[in-house]
Design an enzyme around this catalytic site. Structure first.
Site, PDB file in Angstrom:
ATOM      1  N   GLU A 119       0.849  -1.195   0.000  1.00 26.37           N
ATOM      2  CA  GLU A 119       0.000   0.000   0.000  1.00 26.37           C
ATOM      3  C   GLU A 119       0.880   1.238   0.000  1.00 26.37           C
ATOM      4  OE1 GLU A 119      -3.791   2.205   2.163  1.00 26.37           O
ATOM      5  OE2 GLU A 119      -3.347   0.103   2.625  1.00 26.37           O
TER       6      GLU A 119
ATOM      7  N   GLU B  19       4.622   5.044   4.026  1.00 27.81           N
ATOM      8  CA  GLU B  19       3.995   6.288   4.486  1.00 27.81           C
ATOM      9  C   GLU B  19       5.088   7.198   5.046  1.00 27.81           C
ATOM     10  OE1 GLU B  19       1.965   9.282   5.184  1.00 27.81           O
ATOM     11  OE2 GLU B  19       0.701   7.593   4.568  1.00 27.81           O
TER      12      GLU B  19
ATOM     13  N   ASP C  81       9.495   7.253   1.177  1.00 26.89           N
ATOM     14  CA  ASP C  81       8.915   7.346  -0.151  1.00 26.89           C
ATOM     15  C   ASP C  81       8.697   5.957  -0.732  1.00 26.89           C
ATOM     16  OD1 ASP C  81       8.270   7.991  -2.782  1.00 26.89           O
ATOM     17  OD2 ASP C  81       9.674   9.669  -2.846  1.00 26.89           O
TER      18      ASP C  81
ATOM     19  N   ASP D 179      -2.605  12.278  -2.224  1.00 28.26           N
ATOM     20  CA  ASP D 179      -2.641  13.733  -2.340  1.00 28.26           C
ATOM     21  C   ASP D 179      -2.905  14.084  -3.802  1.00 28.26           C
ATOM     22  OD1 ASP D 179      -2.080  16.488  -2.471  1.00 28.26           O
ATOM     23  OD2 ASP D 179      -0.622  16.338  -0.846  1.00 28.26           O
TER      24      ASP D 179
ATOM     25  N   LYS E  88      -3.497  21.680  -8.272  1.00 20.88           N
ATOM     26  CA  LYS E  88      -3.094  22.764  -9.164  1.00 20.88           C
ATOM     27  C   LYS E  88      -2.316  22.198 -10.356  1.00 20.88           C
ATOM     28  CE  LYS E  88      -2.901  26.228  -5.477  1.00 20.88           C
ATOM     29  NZ  LYS E  88      -2.057  27.208  -4.735  1.00 20.88           N
TER      30      LYS E  88
ATOM     31  N   ARG F 234     -10.320   6.097   6.450  1.00 24.70           N
ATOM     32  CA  ARG F 234     -10.821   7.294   7.121  1.00 24.70           C
ATOM     33  C   ARG F 234     -11.028   8.437   6.131  1.00 24.70           C
ATOM     34  NH1 ARG F 234      -6.274   8.835  11.317  1.00 24.70           N
ATOM     35  NH2 ARG F 234      -6.419   6.588  11.667  1.00 24.70           N
TER      36      ARG F 234
END
Length: 233
Positions: free
Chosen positions: A60, A85, A112, A134, A138, A209
């Site tokens: 994951e 993570e 990473d 994320d 933009k 979540r």
């Protein structure tokens, strides 16, 4: 194919609120026991003795609080799970799930995911998860999204033929971008025949979540499943 060595960092901050005493103890005592080791990786290096050499591996990318990762690990104790993570507070959440669930088949990499992917053998993963990453919404930040050619080239290389890549998001800009990226590829087959296949959470896809928060805010959530084919990108 993009050169994996040229892919940059895809995440932002690494730490949030100050850890409580119990959380700090988890980091000090449990994290060293479940951290991914240095060097080349395979099931034996990650989980121990010779019998683990054939253990299917699942990864994951950006596991957040670790609830999905832990649920998957609990469902398939014969598989080995790796969670990546960079955010310390997320790692602490996963450590709590490991402790409370007695999960011996889960390893964590606080860093990473691209660095870890490069250390895995090709065709070594049975499944890869990328859930609510994320979105970098933009346009000038689009190159930092994981769903780009370089990172997906790495995922394709590390998945076994027939292995599964799962992607979930509630961000409309990201979903449009991801569909464009994946639509260009011949090495993944999208597992969808009708709208419900990507608008309803599939079985054995535990809720995160972030998904719960998105639904509370009235956001639509999309679920994508792709199988690794024998074709090249």
């Amino acid at each position: 194919m993009s050169d994996p060595a040229t892919i940059g960092r895809l995440y932002g901050r690494r730490a949030g609120h100050k850890l409580r005493a119990g959380q700090a103890a988890l980091v000090e005592d449990l994290l060293p026991k479940v951290s991914v080791p240095e060097g080349p990786l395979d099931a034996r290096a990650l989980f121990g003795d010779a019998k683990d050499s054939g253990r299917p591996l699942e990864l994951e990318i950006g596991f957040g609080g670790g609830e999905h990762l832990a649920a998957q690990a609990a469902m398939r104790p014969g598989h080995g799970f790796i969670g990546c993570e960079p955010f310390l507070n997320g790692v602490v959440g996963a450590l709590g799930h490991i402790r409370d669930g007695g999960l011996s088949n889960l390893r964590l990499h606080m860093g990473d995911a691209l660095d870890l992917l490069r250390r895995l053998p090709d065709a070594s993963l049975a499944r890869v998860y990328l859930l609510h990453p994320d979105p970098w919404p933009k346009a000038r930040h689009a190159k930092r999204r994981f769903m780009n050619a370089g990172p997906i080239d790495l995922v394709a290389a590390k998945l076994k033929p027939g292995g599964e890549f799962r992607f979930g998001t509630d961000h409309p800009v990201y979903v449009a971008h991801a569909m464009m990226v994946m639509g260009r590829r011949r090495d993944f087959a999208w597992q969808a025949n009708e709208a419900c296949d990507f608008l309803e959470r599939p079985a054995h896809w535990p809720e995160t979540r972030y998904e719960l928060k998105a639904r509370r805010l009235g956001h639509e959530v999309w679920y994508f499943r792709y199988l690794r084919t024998a074709a090249s990108a």
